[in-house]
Design a protein around this motif. Structure first.
Motif, PDB file in Angstrom:
ATOM      1  N   ILE A 179       0.897  -1.161   0.000  1.00  0.00           N
ATOM      2  CA  ILE A 179       0.000   0.000   0.000  1.00  0.00           C
ATOM      3  C   ILE A 179       0.928   1.200   0.000  1.00  0.00           C
ATOM      4  O   ILE A 179       1.732   1.368   0.926  1.00  0.00           O
ATOM      5  CB  ILE A 179      -0.922   0.056   1.235  1.00  0.00           C
ATOM      6  N   TYR A 180       0.826   2.012  -1.061  1.00  0.00           N
ATOM      7  CA  TYR A 180       1.661   3.225  -1.143  1.00  0.00           C
ATOM      8  C   TYR A 180       0.790   4.378  -0.681  1.00  0.00           C
ATOM      9  O   TYR A 180      -0.098   4.833  -1.400  1.00  0.00           O
ATOM     10  CB  TYR A 180       2.142   3.441  -2.578  1.00  0.00           C
ATOM     11  N   ILE A 181       1.029   4.856   0.541  1.00  0.00           N
ATOM     12  CA  ILE A 181       0.156   5.889   1.104  1.00  0.00           C
ATOM     13  C   ILE A 181       0.825   7.263   1.075  1.00  0.00           C
ATOM     14  O   ILE A 181       2.032   7.402   1.335  1.00  0.00           O
ATOM     15  CB  ILE A 181      -0.309   5.520   2.542  1.00  0.00           C
ATOM     16  N   ARG A 182       0.011   8.234   0.738  1.00  0.00           N
ATOM     17  CA  ARG A 182       0.458   9.634   0.697  1.00  0.00           C
ATOM     18  C   ARG A 182       1.128  10.018   2.027  1.00  0.00           C
ATOM     19  O   ARG A 182       0.592   9.730   3.108  1.00  0.00           O
ATOM     20  CB  ARG A 182      -0.792  10.491   0.458  1.00  0.00           C
ATOM     21  N   GLY A 183       2.281  10.657   1.942  1.00  0.00           N
ATOM     22  CA  GLY A 183       3.053  11.001   3.134  1.00  0.00           C
ATOM     23  C   GLY A 183       2.287  11.851   4.136  1.00  0.00           C
ATOM     24  O   GLY A 183       2.454  11.707   5.348  1.00  0.00           O
ATOM     25  N   TYR A 228       3.264  14.862  -5.438  1.00  0.00           N
ATOM     26  CA  TYR A 228       2.032  14.533  -6.173  1.00  0.00           C
ATOM     27  C   TYR A 228       2.321  13.528  -7.274  1.00  0.00           C
ATOM     28  O   TYR A 228       1.527  12.620  -7.524  1.00  0.00           O
ATOM     29  CB  TYR A 228       1.470  15.835  -6.757  1.00  0.00           C
ATOM     30  N   ILE A 229       3.456  13.656  -7.933  1.00  0.00           N
ATOM     31  CA  ILE A 229       3.755  12.818  -9.086  1.00  0.00           C
ATOM     32  C   ILE A 229       3.854  11.340  -8.718  1.00  0.00           C
ATOM     33  O   ILE A 229       3.692  10.464  -9.564  1.00  0.00           O
ATOM     34  CB  ILE A 229       5.050  13.304  -9.809  1.00  0.00           C
ATOM     35  N   CYS A 230       4.093  11.037  -7.460  1.00  0.00           N
ATOM     36  CA  CYS A 230       4.191   9.628  -7.064  1.00  0.00           C
ATOM     37  C   CYS A 230       2.832   8.925  -7.088  1.00  0.00           C
ATOM     38  O   CYS A 230       2.760   7.704  -6.929  1.00  0.00           O
ATOM     39  CB  CYS A 230       4.868   9.484  -5.706  1.00  0.00           C
ATOM     40  N   GLY A 231       1.760   9.662  -7.330  1.00  0.00           N
ATOM     41  CA  GLY A 231       0.466   9.027  -7.563  1.00  0.00           C
ATOM     42  C   GLY A 231       0.359   8.474  -8.975  1.00  0.00           C
ATOM     43  O   GLY A 231      -0.520   7.674  -9.272  1.00  0.00           O
ATOM     44  N   GLU A 232       1.239   8.906  -9.852  1.00  0.00           N
ATOM     45  CA  GLU A 232       1.307   8.345 -11.205  1.00  0.00           C
ATOM     46  C   GLU A 232       1.967   6.975 -11.076  1.00  0.00           C
ATOM     47  O   GLU A 232       3.019   6.838 -10.426  1.00  0.00           O
ATOM     48  CB  GLU A 232       2.145   9.283 -12.100  1.00  0.00           C
ATOM     49  N   GLU A 233       1.346   5.939 -11.681  1.00  0.00           N
ATOM     50  CA  GLU A 233       1.727   4.576 -11.297  1.00  0.00           C
ATOM     51  C   GLU A 233       3.189   4.221 -11.540  1.00  0.00           C
ATOM     52  O   GLU A 233       3.779   3.478 -10.753  1.00  0.00           O
ATOM     53  CB  GLU A 233       0.791   3.543 -11.930  1.00  0.00           C
ATOM     54  N   THR A 234       3.806   4.757 -12.595  1.00  0.00           N
ATOM     55  CA  THR A 234       5.197   4.359 -12.830  1.00  0.00           C
ATOM     56  C   THR A 234       6.153   5.141 -11.916  1.00  0.00           C
ATOM     57  O   THR A 234       7.185   4.605 -11.507  1.00  0.00           O
ATOM     58  CB  THR A 234       5.592   4.548 -14.307  1.00  0.00           C
ATOM     59  N   LEU A 265       5.294   5.982  -8.938  1.00  0.00           N
ATOM     60  CA  LEU A 265       5.068   5.263  -7.677  1.00  0.00           C
ATOM     61  C   LEU A 265       5.972   4.019  -7.590  1.00  0.00           C
ATOM     62  O   LEU A 265       6.565   3.736  -6.546  1.00  0.00           O
ATOM     63  CB  LEU A 265       3.589   4.879  -7.615  1.00  0.00           C
ATOM     64  N   MET A 266       6.098   3.322  -8.710  1.00  0.00           N
ATOM     65  CA  MET A 266       6.941   2.113  -8.703  1.00  0.00           C
ATOM     66  C   MET A 266       8.401   2.489  -8.441  1.00  0.00           C
ATOM     67  O   MET A 266       9.094   1.814  -7.680  1.00  0.00           O
ATOM     68  CB  MET A 266       6.818   1.375 -10.040  1.00  0.00           C
ATOM     69  N   ASP A 267       8.874   3.578  -9.081  1.00  0.00           N
ATOM     70  CA  ASP A 267      10.249   4.034  -8.836  1.00  0.00           C
ATOM     71  C   ASP A 267      10.427   4.383  -7.361  1.00  0.00           C
ATOM     72  O   ASP A 267      11.456   4.077  -6.753  1.00  0.00           O
ATOM     73  CB  ASP A 267      10.555   5.278  -9.680  1.00  0.00           C
ATOM     74  N   SER A 268       9.414   5.042  -6.803  1.00  0.00           N
ATOM     75  CA  SER A 268       9.492   5.444  -5.396  1.00  0.00           C
ATOM     76  C   SER A 268       9.577   4.220  -4.482  1.00  0.00           C
ATOM     77  O   SER A 268      10.367   4.193  -3.536  1.00  0.00           O
ATOM     78  CB  SER A 268       8.267   6.305  -5.063  1.00  0.00           C
ATOM     79  N   ILE A 269       8.788   3.197  -4.779  1.00  0.00           N
ATOM     80  CA  ILE A 269       8.850   1.964  -3.977  1.00  0.00           C
ATOM     81  C   ILE A 269      10.236   1.321  -4.090  1.00  0.00           C
ATOM     82  O   ILE A 269      10.758   0.762  -3.133  1.00  0.00           O
ATOM     83  CB  ILE A 269       7.741   0.968  -4.398  1.00  0.00           C
ATOM     84  N   GLU A 270      10.844   1.442  -5.269  1.00  0.00           N
ATOM     85  CA  GLU A 270      12.192   0.876  -5.455  1.00  0.00           C
ATOM     86  C   GLU A 270      13.267   1.691  -4.738  1.00  0.00           C
ATOM     87  O   GLU A 270      14.441   1.350  -4.774  1.00  0.00           O
ATOM     88  CB  GLU A 270      12.527   0.813  -6.952  1.00  0.00           C
ATOM     89  N   GLY A 289       7.305  -4.143 -14.116  1.00  0.00           N
ATOM     90  CA  GLY A 289       6.869  -3.261 -13.038  1.00  0.00           C
ATOM     91  C   GLY A 289       7.946  -3.053 -12.001  1.00  0.00           C
ATOM     92  O   GLY A 289       9.098  -2.758 -12.344  1.00  0.00           O
ATOM     93  N   ILE A 290       7.586  -3.238 -10.739  1.00  0.00           N
ATOM     94  CA  ILE A 290       8.546  -3.033  -9.654  1.00  0.00           C
ATOM     95  C   ILE A 290       9.693  -4.051  -9.770  1.00  0.00           C
ATOM     96  O   ILE A 290       9.444  -5.252  -9.924  1.00  0.00           O
ATOM     97  CB  ILE A 290       7.842  -3.170  -8.281  1.00  0.00           C
ATOM     98  N   PHE A 291      10.906  -3.573  -9.690  1.00  0.00           N
ATOM     99  CA  PHE A 291      12.102  -4.413  -9.848  1.00  0.00           C
ATOM    100  C   PHE A 291      12.002  -5.299 -11.095  1.00  0.00           C
ATOM    101  O   PHE A 291      12.374  -6.469 -11.088  1.00  0.00           O
ATOM    102  CB  PHE A 291      12.356  -5.253  -8.589  1.00  0.00           C
ATOM    103  N   LYS A 292      11.392  -4.719 -12.152  1.00  0.00           N
ATOM    104  CA  LYS A 292      11.255  -5.381 -13.461  1.00  0.00           C
ATOM    105  C   LYS A 292      10.346  -6.624 -13.425  1.00  0.00           C
ATOM    106  O   LYS A 292      10.396  -7.473 -14.314  1.00  0.00           O
ATOM    107  CB  LYS A 292      12.626  -5.733 -14.053  1.00  0.00           C
ATOM    108  N   ASN A 293       9.523  -6.733 -12.393  1.00  0.00           N
ATOM    109  CA  ASN A 293       8.614  -7.879 -12.290  1.00  0.00           C
ATOM    110  C   ASN A 293       7.174  -7.451 -12.573  1.00  0.00           C
ATOM    111  O   ASN A 293       6.831  -6.279 -12.384  1.00  0.00           O
ATOM    112  CB  ASN A 293       8.703  -8.479 -10.878  1.00  0.00           C
ATOM    113  N   PRO A 294       6.313  -8.400 -12.995  1.00  0.00           N
ATOM    114  CA  PRO A 294       4.926  -8.053 -13.292  1.00  0.00           C
ATOM    115  C   PRO A 294       4.222  -7.432 -12.088  1.00  0.00           C
ATOM    116  O   PRO A 294       4.272  -7.974 -10.976  1.00  0.00           O
ATOM    117  CB  PRO A 294       4.288  -9.407 -13.642  1.00  0.00           C
ATOM    118  N   THR A 295       3.591  -6.284 -12.311  1.00  0.00           N
ATOM    119  CA  THR A 295       3.006  -5.521 -11.200  1.00  0.00           C
ATOM    120  C   THR A 295       1.639  -5.003 -11.621  1.00  0.00           C
ATOM    121  O   THR A 295       1.454  -4.534 -12.747  1.00  0.00           O
ATOM    122  CB  THR A 295       3.928  -4.314 -10.868  1.00  0.00           C
TER     123      THR A 295
END
Ligand code: SF4
Length: 420
Positions: free
Chosen positions: A120-124, A168-174, A176-181, A198-204
């Motif tokens: 779950i990627y939650i807004r800071g 705000y841009i981390c709500g954009e899905e890609t 967001l994936m970079d941020s999780i990485e 997707g995340i770490f080049k795996n299906p997401t």
């Protein structure tokens, strides 16, 4: 109308797992894990016709179906809880008041796409929501609904709660994936899509909070039942956020396709001040084209709003009365997008800044002849020429405000003051 998303929110201690269980919670994930195959879950969601509630309106069942089945790489499920669109505060209600509805939806979705790790990627800024979710996830592990061998089915799932850092841009899905990485949240070019790389080049797979919170009801009552709510191709209920110059702002759960007029005047109680008239409405969060008062009979669904030249977006409805200066409103919105641009592409990085400067000088009475045309031209050159939708999100409101309220922009330039 039967409530799906807000049925529990007024219960005492609605965020606790015991209250959720006493209302029949976690029955759907048991049904899915014990009696259905992942493909059957996806088919049921497809039957419901539900479209994503994060803004794009892509069918959820189809999105789940894109995640490759026979791929030996790990699969990831992500819940996008980075709710940051101005005028939007619907996911917050689910997170804070019924977190287990969301967690149950995530478990079922993870099972469907064969993921054993979910985020779950939650807004800071959602500190309260973060604390509620943290506790709710711990309760879910304690009950054995997360972790190893869930309900003795052999299905394993871990759920990580990841906080954003205010972009705000981390709500954009890609992004967001970079941020999780662990990287700076920069949007990626698509294709490849997250379902493949997707995340770490795996299906997401990435779904919005409200979208996932519908899943338990779809599995419990069936996709066909869900498909009968709302309108064809626009099924289900929707959380509408009402704000601005209305008497009763708030979040309202109502079917998709309800007339905007009914939302504003029946549910929202009408204009905040009785002697003021409706001037304009932003129907889907600040990034969508504005509607004028004579468009208020439009139906609030994906297709009807698109036909009316706007978008449902996040259903963040911002109501403006006739005291609002349209130049000032456009400047406010543009300032936000200029600040939030990640800076990767020139049209967005430079264009949002130029638009903000032009609007600032118009508003301050320093506008020059031709500024309205220049502003529109800059917006037009951003539209469709950027890596991610933030460019369009910045350009579309500017173009629509100029198209619909051009005389106010011209008045500001000629008279060095506001029209209202
Ligand atoms: S459109 Fe804007 S926010 Fe999106 S990638 Fe380009 S510069 Fe970044």
């Amino acid at each position: 109308m039967e409530l799906i998303l807000t049925k529990n929110i007024h219960k005492l201690n609605s965020e606790s797992i015991d209250v959720y269980l006493s209302g029949g919670g976690y029955r759907s994930h048991e049904k899915a894990l014990k009696t259905m195959t992942p493909d059957q879950v996806i088919e049921e969601v497809k039957k419901s016709g539900i479209r994503g509630r994060g803004g794009a309106g892509f069918p959820m069942g189809g999105k789940w179906g894109f995640v490759p089945k026979d791929d030996s790489r790990p699969h990831y499920m992500v819940c996008n809880a980075d709710e940051s669109e101005p005028g939007t505060f619907k996911d917050r209600i689910i997170i804070e008041k019924d977190p287990h509805l969301l967690i149950e939806g995530i478990i079922i979705g993870s099972y469907a796409i064969r993921a054993h790790l979910a985020f779950i990627y939650i807004r800071g800024e959602y500190v309260h929501g973060y604390n509620i979710l943290k506790k709710a996830i711990a309760e879910t592990y304690d009950k054995g609904f997360l972790g190893k061998n869930i309900l003795g089915t052999g299905f394993n799932l871990d759920l990580i709660l990841h906080r954003g850092a205010g972009a705000y841009i981390c709500g954009e899905e890609t992004a967001l994936m970079d941020s999780i990485e662990g990287k700076r949240g920069n949007p990626r070019l698509k294709p490849p899509f997250p379902a493949q790389i997707g995340i770490f080049k795996n299906p997401t797979n990435i779904n919005n909070v409200e979208t996932l919170a519908n899943v338990p009801a779809i599995i419990e009552k069936g996709g066909e039942w869900y498909s009968k709510i709302g309108r064809a191709n626009n099924t289900g209920t929707k959380l509408y956020c009402l704000s601005g110059h209305i008497k009763r702002p708030g979040v309202y759960e109502l079917p998709l396709g309800i007339p905007l007029r009914e939302l504003i005047y029946n549910h929202g109680g009408g204009m905040l001040q009785d002697d003021r008239k409706l001037k304009a409405v932003i129907p889907g969060g600040s990034s969508v084209p504005v509607l004028t008062a004579d468009q208020v009979d439009v139906l609030m669904d994906f297709d009807s709003l698109q036909a009316a030249g706007s978008m449902l977006g996040s259903a963040g409805i911002i109501v403006m009365d006739d005291s609002v200066c349209m130049v000032k409103a456009t400047h406010r919105i543009t300032k936000f997008y200029a600040h939030e641009s990640c800076g990767q592409c020139t049209p967005c990085r430079e264009g949002t800044g130029w638009m903000e400067k032009l609007l600032r000088r118009m508003e301050a009475g320093r506008g020059e002849n031709g500024d309205t045309e220049l502003l529109y031209d800059v917006a037009q050159n951003i539209l469709g020429n950027t890596i991610c939708p933030l460019g369009d999100a910045a350009a579309m409101p500017v173009m629509s405000f100029v198209e619909k309220f051009r005389e106010e922009f011209e008045f500001h330039i000629s008279n060095k003051r506001c029209m209202v």
